[in-house]
Design an enzyme around this catalytic site. Structure first.
Site, short mmCIF file in Angstrom:
data_model
loop_
_atom_site.label_atom_id
_atom_site.label_comp_id
_atom_site.label_asym_id
_atom_site.label_seq_id
_atom_site.Cartn_x
_atom_site.Cartn_y
_atom_site.Cartn_z
N ASP A 244 0.84 -1.21 0.00
CA ASP A 244 0.00 0.00 0.00
C ASP A 244 0.88 1.26 0.00
O ASP A 244 0.37 2.38 -0.01
CB ASP A 244 -1.03 -0.01 1.14
CG ASP A 244 -0.42 -0.08 2.52
OD1 ASP A 244 0.83 -0.16 2.62
OD2 ASP A 244 -1.18 -0.04 3.51
N SER A 245 2.22 1.07 -0.05
CA SER A 245 3.12 2.18 -0.37
C SER A 245 2.77 2.73 -1.74
O SER A 245 3.25 3.81 -2.13
CB SER A 245 4.59 1.72 -0.33
OG SER A 245 4.76 0.55 -1.10
N GLU B 277 9.57 -4.35 9.98
CA GLU B 277 9.99 -3.05 9.42
C GLU B 277 10.57 -2.15 10.52
O GLU B 277 9.94 -1.96 11.58
CB GLU B 277 8.78 -2.36 8.75
CG GLU B 277 9.15 -0.99 8.15
CD GLU B 277 8.13 -0.45 7.18
OE1 GLU B 277 7.15 -1.15 6.85
OE2 GLU B 277 8.31 0.71 6.74
N LYS C 4 -1.32 -9.39 2.66
CA LYS C 4 -0.53 -8.97 3.83
C LYS C 4 -1.35 -7.97 4.63
O LYS C 4 -2.07 -7.15 4.04
CB LYS C 4 0.79 -8.32 3.38
CG LYS C 4 1.62 -7.78 4.55
CD LYS C 4 3.04 -7.43 4.15
CE LYS C 4 3.22 -6.05 3.56
NZ LYS C 4 2.77 -4.92 4.39
N ASP D 260 -1.19 -6.06 -0.38
CA ASP D 260 -1.51 -5.47 0.93
C ASP D 260 -3.00 -5.25 1.09
O ASP D 260 -3.69 -4.80 0.16
CB ASP D 260 -0.82 -4.09 1.05
CG ASP D 260 0.41 -4.13 1.93
OD1 ASP D 260 0.57 -5.10 2.70
OD2 ASP D 260 1.21 -3.18 1.84
N GLU E 206 -1.25 -5.58 8.57
CA GLU E 206 -0.37 -5.05 9.63
C GLU E 206 -0.94 -5.34 11.01
O GLU E 206 -2.15 -5.22 11.21
CB GLU E 206 -0.21 -3.53 9.43
CG GLU E 206 0.46 -3.18 8.11
CD GLU E 206 0.65 -1.67 7.91
OE1 GLU E 206 0.34 -0.88 8.84
OE2 GLU E 206 1.11 -1.29 6.82
#
Ligand code: KIV
Length: 275
Positions: free
Chosen positions: A44-45, A182, A113, A83, A115
């Site tokens: 999602d960057s 990260e 993915k 993401d 978080e």
């Protein structure tokens, strides 16, 4: 050979390092895949790198599907991980399964993915129970940037380091097939990597991780808004692009482009018959 979540597990067992890079489009995915990169993350960057947002908060499931589908078409061998964006899984277990299912069905990716640690384990378990592989993400989780108050190294105190280790064990127990770490001190990331059987994929977490991931636009110097300390610039593609754009602009303006070899021919008699 197609990389899958089983490949990830086998690589960790054999002590082979796993390479992962982000991509957001078909052409980049094709290049990364042909280079032998094991996994492509449609991160999602995307929000920062492609859409020009300040952070990842505004990225939507539809954005991820749009770009994930293009990447999956370009990746013959790499495992494509997409993401789950902010609030597509935190709200409920039901939302998590529905959104993970949409991403899988509409992109043809191999895994999602998300978080978070123990707090999202019910979601991880439910998605895995629906036969969708899940990669977890701990440490600096950009969707929590407003809660963290900025891009800061995570896990430096005893409490924070213990929480990170406990979270890693929790996501493994919930069924995650890998975990991204990260912005975590290298010795902590190494300890986590030794404590769990699933692969750790580090970004700013040192070389004790089982694999590494970078944002491709960072490692090619194409994204200049900010550059974290952990990025190695493998090429200066940004500079090459900038020079090529200047050369193009000059060539159009001085009439040297397009040249003879870039143009299509037509018989003289066709032109002559025009009135
Ligand atoms: O969105 C992303 O690109 C990521 C990587 C930084 C791991 O989550």
């Amino acid at each position: 050979m197609k990389n899958t979540v089983v490949t990830f597990r086998q690589m960790k067992e054999k002590g082979e390092k796993i390479s992962m890079l982000t991509a957001y489009d078909y052409s980049t995915a094709k290049l990364e895949d042909a280079a032998g990169v094991n996994s492509i993350l449609v991160g999602d960057s995307l929000g920062n790198v492609v859409l020009g947002y300040e952070n990842t908060i505004a990225v939507t499931v539809d954005d991820m599907i749009h770009h994930g589908r293009a990447v999956a078409k370009g990746a013959k061998n790499a495992l494509v991980v997409v993401d789950m964006p902010f609030l597509s899984y935190q709200t409920s277990v039901y939302d998590a399964v529905v959104n993970a299912g949409r991403i899988m069905k509409e992109t043809n990716c191999g895994a999602v993915k998300l978080e978070g640690g123990a707090v999202v384990c019910p979601q991880i378990k439910a998605i895995v129970d629906a036969s969708i592989p899940v990669c977890a993400h701990l440490g600096l989780t950009p969707q929590s940037i407003n809660a963290f108050g900025g891009h800061k190294v995570q896990g430096k105190t005893i409490e924070a380091a213990q929480k990170l280790l406990d979270d890693a064990k929790a996501v493994e127990a919930a069924g995650a097939f890998a975990v991204v770490l990260e912005c975590v001190p290298a010795r902590l990331a190494q300890k986590v990597s030794e404590a769990i059987s699933i692969p750790t994929i580090g970004i700013g977490a040192g070389n004790g991780c089982d694999g590494q991931v970078l944002v491709y636009a960072d490692m090619l110097s194409m994204f200049s808004d900010f550059c974290p300390k952990f990025v190695r610039k493998f090429a200066n593609v940004g500079e090459m692009m900038s020079q090529a754009f200047k050369d193009y602009d000059a060539a159009v303006k001085d009439g040297s482009f397009p040249a003879e070899e870039h143009t299509y021919k037509i018989d003289d008699e066709v032109i002559e018959k025009l009135y």
